[in-house]
Design an enzyme around this catalytic site. Structure first.
Site, mmCIF file in Angstrom:
data_model
loop_
_atom_site.group_PDB
_atom_site.id
_atom_site.type_symbol
_atom_site.label_atom_id
_atom_site.label_comp_id
_atom_site.label_asym_id
_atom_site.label_seq_id
_atom_site.Cartn_x
_atom_site.Cartn_y
_atom_site.Cartn_z
ATOM 1 N N GLN A 52 0.805 -1.227 0.000
ATOM 2 C CA GLN A 52 0.000 0.000 0.000
ATOM 3 C C GLN A 52 0.835 1.273 0.000
ATOM 4 O OE1 GLN A 52 -2.527 -1.546 3.393
ATOM 5 N NE2 GLN A 52 -4.018 -0.292 2.315
ATOM 6 N N LEU A 91 -7.559 1.598 3.545
ATOM 7 C CA LEU A 91 -6.966 2.916 3.271
ATOM 8 C C LEU A 91 -6.722 3.115 1.778
ATOM 9 C CD1 LEU A 91 -4.386 3.282 6.201
ATOM 10 C CD2 LEU A 91 -6.647 4.313 6.010
ATOM 11 N N HIS A 132 -6.860 -9.520 6.325
ATOM 12 C CA HIS A 132 -7.012 -8.438 5.339
ATOM 13 C C HIS A 132 -5.633 -8.006 4.811
ATOM 14 C CE1 HIS A 132 -8.965 -4.460 4.027
ATOM 15 N NE2 HIS A 132 -7.673 -4.191 3.951
HETATM 16 CO CO CO Z 1 -6.536 -2.700 3.082
#
Ligand code: CO
Length: 163
Positions: A52, A91, A132
Site C-alpha cells: 500500500q 486505506l 485483510h
Molecule cells: Co486494506
C-alpha cells in the site's frame, strides 16, 4: 522518515503478489517500519501492508491494544472453521465499506521486528486485520471478497477501469 502516500485502488501495484523477505535484518528495515507505522496512524488505519506504500514485499503492520505490530513474511498456519461476517474498509479504497466473511480465529507464524520467528493465535478483529493485510501481500482486496458493499458503491464505479 516521514509518512508516505498511500497507493490507491485501482493501481496495479495493489494486485502484485509480494515477494518474501529473505534476509530480514532489524536495522535494514527499521526506518521503513517506522514510516509505515506513522503512515498507518496518520491515516487512522488499523493495518497497513507494504504494497500500500508501493513496496511489494511481505511486510505488514497490524494495530493491537499494545501498539503497532510489524509482521515479516506472515503465514496463516490454521484458520477456524467458524466464520464471522463484519464490515471492512481499506486505506487504499477510501470511502468504500463492505461485509466480508472471514475465519473467527487463526494461527499465524511470522518474523517479528527483532528478527525472531514467532507463532501466535488471533481472533475477532485482530484476526480479521491480519487476514485483510495478508490478502494485500497476495494482491487481493476486500472488495474481491465482500458479499455486499455497504457504502461507497459510487466510488467503486468511478474506478471501473481496472480488471
Ligand atoms: Co486494506
Amino acid at each position: 522518515m516521514p509518512t508516505m502516500p498511500i497507493i490507491l485502488y485501482p493501481s496495479k501495484i495493489l494486485r502484485v503478489v509480494s515477494t518474501t523477505i529473505k534476509d530480514y535484518k532489524p536495522k535494514a528495515y527499521s526506518a521503513l517500519i517506522e514510516s509505515m507505522i506513522e503512515t498507518m496512524v496518520a491515516n487512522k488505519g488499523i493495518g497497513l501492508a507494504a504494497a500500500q506504500i508501493g513496496k511489494n514485499i511481505r511486510l505488514i503492520i497490524v494495530q493491537t491494544k499494545e501498539g503497532a505490530l510489524p509482521l515479516i513474511n506472515p503465514k496463516i498456519l490454521f484458520e477456524s472453521w467458524k466464520k464471522e461476517t463484519s464490515e471492512e474498509g481499506c486505506l487504499s479504497i477510501p470511502k468504500v465499506f463492505g461485509l466480508v466473511k472471514r475465519s473467527r480465529a487463526i494461527k499465524v507464524s511470522a518474523i517479528n521486528r527483532e528478527g525472531d520467528k514467532i507463532e501466535f493465535r488471533a481472533e475477532g478483529l485482530f484476526a480479521r486485520v491480519i487476514l485483510h493485510e495478508i490478502d494485500h501481500i497476495n494482491g487481493a482486496l476486500f472488495i474481491d471478497k465482500a458479499k455486499k458493499i455497504t457504502s461507497g458503491k459510487e466510488y467503486l464505479k468511478q474506478y471501473d477501469g481496472e480488471k
